[in-house]
Write a protein that holds these residues in place. Structure first.
Motif, mmCIF file in Angstrom:
data_model
loop_
_atom_site.group_PDB
_atom_site.id
_atom_site.type_symbol
_atom_site.label_atom_id
_atom_site.label_comp_id
_atom_site.label_asym_id
_atom_site.label_seq_id
_atom_site.Cartn_x
_atom_site.Cartn_y
_atom_site.Cartn_z
ATOM 1 N N GLN A 1 0.765 -1.202 -0.073
ATOM 2 C CA GLN A 1 -0.089 -0.094 -0.090
ATOM 3 C C GLN A 1 0.914 1.202 0.168
ATOM 4 O OE1 GLN A 1 -0.886 2.358 2.766
ATOM 5 N NE2 GLN A 1 -1.906 3.403 1.412
ATOM 6 N N GLN A 2 1.975 1.259 0.812
ATOM 7 C CA GLN A 2 2.847 2.365 0.945
ATOM 8 C C GLN A 2 3.695 2.583 -0.348
ATOM 9 O OE1 GLN A 2 4.843 2.241 4.791
ATOM 10 N NE2 GLN A 2 2.981 2.843 5.714
ATOM 11 N N VAL A 3 4.075 1.563 -0.945
ATOM 12 C CA VAL A 3 5.262 1.820 -1.805
ATOM 13 C C VAL A 3 4.295 2.043 -3.164
ATOM 14 C CG1 VAL A 3 6.973 0.423 -1.123
ATOM 15 C CG2 VAL A 3 5.165 -0.696 -2.703
ATOM 16 N N GLY A 4 2.973 1.654 -3.261
ATOM 17 C CA GLY A 4 1.941 2.082 -4.283
ATOM 18 C C GLY A 4 1.873 3.568 -4.503
ATOM 19 N N ARG A 5 2.289 4.380 -3.561
ATOM 20 C CA ARG A 5 2.321 5.964 -3.840
ATOM 21 C C ARG A 5 3.131 6.235 -5.117
ATOM 22 N NH1 ARG A 5 -1.734 6.651 -2.875
ATOM 23 N NH2 ARG A 5 -2.145 4.491 -2.124
ATOM 24 N N ALA A 6 4.032 5.401 -5.301
ATOM 25 C CA ALA A 6 5.187 5.821 -6.336
ATOM 26 C C ALA A 6 4.877 5.158 -7.675
ATOM 27 C CB ALA A 6 6.419 5.364 -5.935
ATOM 28 N N GLY A 7 5.267 5.960 -8.743
ATOM 29 C CA GLY A 7 5.504 5.467 -10.111
ATOM 30 C C GLY A 7 3.958 5.253 -10.546
ATOM 31 N N ARG A 8 2.978 6.085 -10.323
ATOM 32 C CA ARG A 8 1.740 5.996 -10.958
ATOM 33 C C ARG A 8 1.339 6.506 -12.203
ATOM 34 N NH1 ARG A 8 -2.187 7.389 -5.782
ATOM 35 N NH2 ARG A 8 -3.723 6.447 -7.049
ATOM 36 N N ALA A 9 2.546 7.265 -12.689
ATOM 37 C CA ALA A 9 2.437 8.028 -13.962
ATOM 38 C C ALA A 9 3.820 8.402 -14.621
ATOM 39 C CB ALA A 9 1.679 9.503 -13.983
ATOM 40 N N THR A 10 4.875 7.371 -13.917
ATOM 41 C CA THR A 10 6.219 7.440 -14.611
ATOM 42 C C THR A 10 6.473 6.014 -15.225
ATOM 43 O OG1 THR A 10 6.981 7.009 -12.255
ATOM 44 C CG2 THR A 10 6.732 9.330 -12.945
ATOM 45 N N GLU A 11 7.585 6.059 -15.861
ATOM 46 C CA GLU A 11 8.196 4.890 -16.540
ATOM 47 C C GLU A 11 8.856 4.140 -15.252
ATOM 48 O OE1 GLU A 11 10.353 5.125 -19.858
ATOM 49 O OE2 GLU A 11 8.566 6.123 -20.883
ATOM 50 N N ARG A 12 9.488 4.725 -14.271
ATOM 51 C CA ARG A 12 10.430 4.207 -13.320
ATOM 52 C C ARG A 12 10.078 4.838 -11.941
ATOM 53 N NH1 ARG A 12 16.621 5.246 -13.421
ATOM 54 N NH2 ARG A 12 16.064 6.446 -11.370
ATOM 55 N N ALA A 13 10.073 4.083 -11.026
ATOM 56 C CA ALA A 13 10.116 4.631 -9.514
ATOM 57 C C ALA A 13 10.949 3.541 -8.784
ATOM 58 C CB ALA A 13 8.770 4.884 -9.010
ATOM 59 N N ASP A 14 11.804 4.238 -7.778
ATOM 60 C CA ASP A 14 12.591 3.320 -7.083
ATOM 61 C C ASP A 14 12.212 3.240 -5.756
ATOM 62 O OD1 ASP A 14 14.067 3.378 -9.438
ATOM 63 O OD2 ASP A 14 15.646 4.880 -8.417
ATOM 64 N N VAL A 15 12.053 2.017 -5.406
ATOM 65 C CA VAL A 15 11.646 1.452 -3.972
ATOM 66 C C VAL A 15 12.777 0.781 -3.262
ATOM 67 C CG1 VAL A 15 9.956 0.114 -2.588
ATOM 68 C CG2 VAL A 15 9.203 1.318 -4.694
ATOM 69 N N VAL A 16 13.154 1.252 -2.018
ATOM 70 C CA VAL A 16 14.217 0.435 -1.331
ATOM 71 C C VAL A 16 13.735 0.487 0.132
ATOM 72 C CG1 VAL A 16 16.594 0.302 -0.318
ATOM 73 C CG2 VAL A 16 15.941 1.452 -2.573
ATOM 74 N N SER B 1 22.651 -5.496 -8.873
ATOM 75 C CA SER B 1 21.361 -4.959 -8.464
ATOM 76 C C SER B 1 21.260 -3.520 -9.143
ATOM 77 C CB SER B 1 21.531 -4.734 -6.656
ATOM 78 O OG SER B 1 20.475 -3.858 -6.367
ATOM 79 N N TRP B 2 19.887 -2.971 -9.158
ATOM 80 C CA TRP B 2 19.630 -1.773 -9.772
ATOM 81 C C TRP B 2 20.340 -0.422 -8.770
ATOM 82 C CZ3 TRP B 2 16.660 1.584 -7.106
ATOM 83 C CH2 TRP B 2 15.661 1.063 -6.253
ATOM 84 N N PHE B 3 20.264 -0.670 -7.575
ATOM 85 C CA PHE B 3 20.460 0.298 -6.841
ATOM 86 C C PHE B 3 22.117 -0.215 -6.268
ATOM 87 C CE2 PHE B 3 18.337 -2.768 -4.039
ATOM 88 C CZ PHE B 3 19.560 -3.060 -2.912
ATOM 89 N N ASP B 4 22.780 0.954 -5.737
ATOM 90 C CA ASP B 4 24.153 0.941 -5.269
ATOM 91 C C ASP B 4 24.221 0.688 -3.839
ATOM 92 O OD1 ASP B 4 26.899 1.235 -4.993
ATOM 93 O OD2 ASP B 4 27.019 2.818 -6.368
#
Length: 704
Positions: A331-346, A489-492
């Protein structure tokens, strides 16, 4: 559905817009078939478009306004803004716009409202419940239950007031369509919500149409970065926050954690702000607007910034500490990337997570003894009691008492009326089996969250399966999918050593204020203590200091370990920290003497602390206040009972009184732990009455 499509295009301002899979089907069920529907779709799918278009069509048919039950003010503000842009006349009744209530009521009477948003708590407001709700139930064109998982006590964010909707459903005309929406419901919650939606006025059930779509979010890149210490987690944020796309949200598990983290990041030059349950309404609106306008890099938030906050281009969501279930996390990570090609979640989990989960889980679960005490107290009173008055009768903290009253209200044992609460006299029994099942389910969810942190399978698939999504599949983007494909991994995970030093310096910072109590609790005369109103200036403590909060990112772990260990003299490291706090204390007058609180549980710790401070500060050590009553009801309870528990426990000996009378300057009052602050308040009152002209409280730790 040509009219519906035209309404959609008007709503979004795009002549080429078309429905997403399932939207037209839902609108058809509501407008043409007058059905009850439960829509379970991912965040960003467009659930609000369904009820906005349905509202436009139903109003065109001559139906009454849509009534939306919505859980959060942020969600209401977003929905009203979206509705107005589409030409829908939307209003709300909530705690933040009381000055507009008369205007809203008049507009409703004049049928000049297309859509009314209320909180579930509003359904139990006596005035609204008795004077407005019956008319709305009779003539509303559509009932919408947003974030419908809150109906279910199996859900991750159960709200007792949501269960009142079951009564509202029973009062609706059979032809009134009902829409329930959520993005975070597993199979058990879906079944529970659907069962409650089926309630009919005559006792016969309504058939509920459940429309469920896939929950995968193609824009999200998920990852977990396990780190052993708060220093590493903070240093990683300092190293990488500026590199993250756009602006975002950094979630923490506690209010203190959000405030501390925001302070640390700001001091290092990051444009962030804290957003918690303590943030007032006007400030919340301002911060939400700044985040939408990308005027801040991030809001450091608790779950207060959760359901319904709408920023389609939110670039990232980070968690410093894991939520207690994969459902809550989704539910919380769902705030991100609703209208973008990419959103980062860590996710950066912490060792303290399980302890925090346990606290919140137990605080939200009603206990039989307390429930019976509340019902009995209200029945005995024979008249309405306010929550504050009830606090002086039953030993339950305000937040837990308010939650318990809501549960008992929903279950028919008590009722909120003008002037407070009354017992209904209806038969009531504690459903121990149900609460045991809920507790067991929450335990399983916590274990699932731990499994999410360590899994080697696709993280998006894991979340989908936790939500019983039959379309669960590997995403190919998360850190585990990349690892399975032999890719980095996609993140550093790299941390700049200078940022480690900065984090260490920040987390080593010492000193939090112990704010003095200013008012005695209401209703103390009921407990045989004749005090009320404001604490007299000549009987109060001054502002105090503690080394840190138990929940602090830095010193919190050190202090928690100290209080969990057997009693022993104060460790050298903490003794040095105490001295640093005293050096930085901006007092108006330096203390001239030290007085210790008595301790039945940690006498060695407290004695070494008080004597050590006196020695290093070259202050006169006057000994400890006398403990004249050892029995105690223990930790917890509300303010009235906690004050009653310490009232009369302490006394000033003639020797101490004589020493106080000869002082020319403040007294440093030393304790190990400040929780409710009533112990320090009562002790300060005794010291002031015995001759101390100022009392400066000092403690190793404060609870919050």
């Amino acid at each position: 559905m040509l009219d519906a499509l035209a309404a959609l295009r008007r709503l979004v301002g795009n002549p080429d817009a078309d429905f997403r899979d399932g939207q037209a089907e839902a609108i058809q069920a509501l407008v043409a078939d007058r059905r009850r529907a439960l829509v379970v779709q991912r965040t960003g799918w467009g659930k609000s478009a369904v009820y906005f278009v349905t509202t436009m069509l139903r109003r065109a048919e001559g139906a009454g306004p849509t009534l939306i039950v919505s859980p959060l003010l942020a969600l209401m503000r977003d929905q009203i803004g979206a509705a107005e842009r589409a030409g829908i006349r939307a209003v709300t009744l909530n705690s933040s716009n009381a000055t507009q209530w008369d205007e809203v009521r008049e507009a409703l009477r004049a049928d000049a409202v297309d859509l009314l948003l209320v909180s579930p708590e509003r359904l139990n407001n006596p005035g609204f419940r008795e004077h407005q709700l019956p008319d709305l139930a009779e003539r509303c064109g559509l009932l919408v239950i947003d974030e419908a998982h809150c109906i279910s006590d199996w859900g991750h964010d159960f709200r007792p007031d949501y269960r009142r909707i079951k009564d509202l459903l029973a009062d609706l005309p059979a032809s009134t369509p009902v829409l329930a929406t959520t993005a975070t419901a597993n199979a058990r919650v879906v079944a529970d919500v659907a069962e409650q939606l089926s309630v009919g006025a005559d006792g016969s059930p309504h058939e509920v149409l459940t429309l469920r779509g896939g929950l995968a979010r193609d824009s999200l890149r998920l990852g977990v970065l396990p780190m052993a210490s708060p220093v590493q987690r903070l240093a990683w944020l300092h190293t990488h926050l500026a590199e993250l796309p756009g602006s975002g949200i950094i979630y923490t598990l506690t209010v203190a954690g959000a405030e501390d983290l925001a302070r640390s990041l700001r001091s290092a030059g990051h444009e962030v702000a804290a957003y918690t349950g303590r943030t007032d309404t006007a400030e919340r609106e301002l911060l939400e607007g700044r985040l939408r306008a990308n005027e801040v890099k991030a809001l450091v938030a608790t779950s207060a910034l959760g359901m319904g906050f709408d920023k389609p281009d939110l670039g990232f969501v980070l968690h410093l500490g894991a939520p207690s279930s994969p459902v809550a996390y989704y539910q919380q990570v769902g705030r991100a990337g609703r209208a973008t090609e990419r959103a980062d979640v860590v996710l950066l989990p912490g060792r303290e997570d399980a302890e925090i989960w346990h606290y919140f889980a137990t605080s939200s679960m009603p206990q039989q003894e307390r429930a019976e005490a509340v019902i009995g107290a209200l029945a005995e009173a024979g008249r309405p009691l306010s929550t504050a008055a009830l606090e002086a009768v039953v030993d339950i903290r305000r937040s837990r008492l308010e939650l318990l009253l809501k549960v008992l209200d929903v279950e028919g044992a008590v009722q909120r009326v003008t002037g407070g609460w009354v017992a209904t006299g209806r038969p009531w029994s504690y459903d121990a089996e149900r609460y045991e099942r809920v507790a067991a389910a929450r335990d399983r969810e916590q274990q699932l969250m731990v499994a999410y942190e360590t899994t080697s399978q696709c993280r998006m698939r894991f979340l989908q399966e936790a939500l019983d999504d039959p379309s669960a599949a590997d995403c190919g983007r998360c850190d585990t999918c990349l690892a399975a494909a032999g890719q980095p991994s996609w993140f550093d995970a790299y941390i700049d050593e200078s940022k480690v030093a900065l984090a260490e310096e920040q987390l080593a910072q010492l000193g939090v204020e112990i704010e003095p109590r200013s008012m005695w609790p209401t209703g103390m005369d009921r407990l045989g203590i004749r005090i009320k109103g404001r604490i007299a200036p000549d009987a109060s403590a001054a502002s105090g200091r503690a080394v840190a909060r138990l929940t602090d990112l830095g010193w919190g772990s050190e202090l928690r370990a100290l209080f969990a260990a057997p009693d022993a003299p104060l460790p050298t490291k903490l003794a040095a920290a105490c001295v640093e706090v005293l050096k930085a204390w901006p007092w108006d007058r330096r203390p001239v003497a030290v007085v210790a609180m008595p301790s039945a549980g940690r006498p060695q710790l407290l004695d070494s602390l008080a004597r050590g401070l006196a020695q290093v500060g070259r202050l006169q050590y006057l000994g400890a206040i006398d403990l004249v009553r050892t029995e105690s009801s223990g930790p917890g309870g509300n303010s009235a009972f906690r004050l009653a528990d310490v009232w009369g426990r302490f006394a000033i000996s003639p020797e101490l009184a004589s020493a106080l009378a000869g002082l020319d300057g403040p007294v440093l009052l030393v304790d190990d732990l400040a929780d409710s602050r009533w112990t320090l308040t009562v002790a300060a009152k005794l010291l002031r009455e015995a001759g101390a002209d100022e009392v400066l409280p000092f403690a190793l730790a404060v609870v919050a």
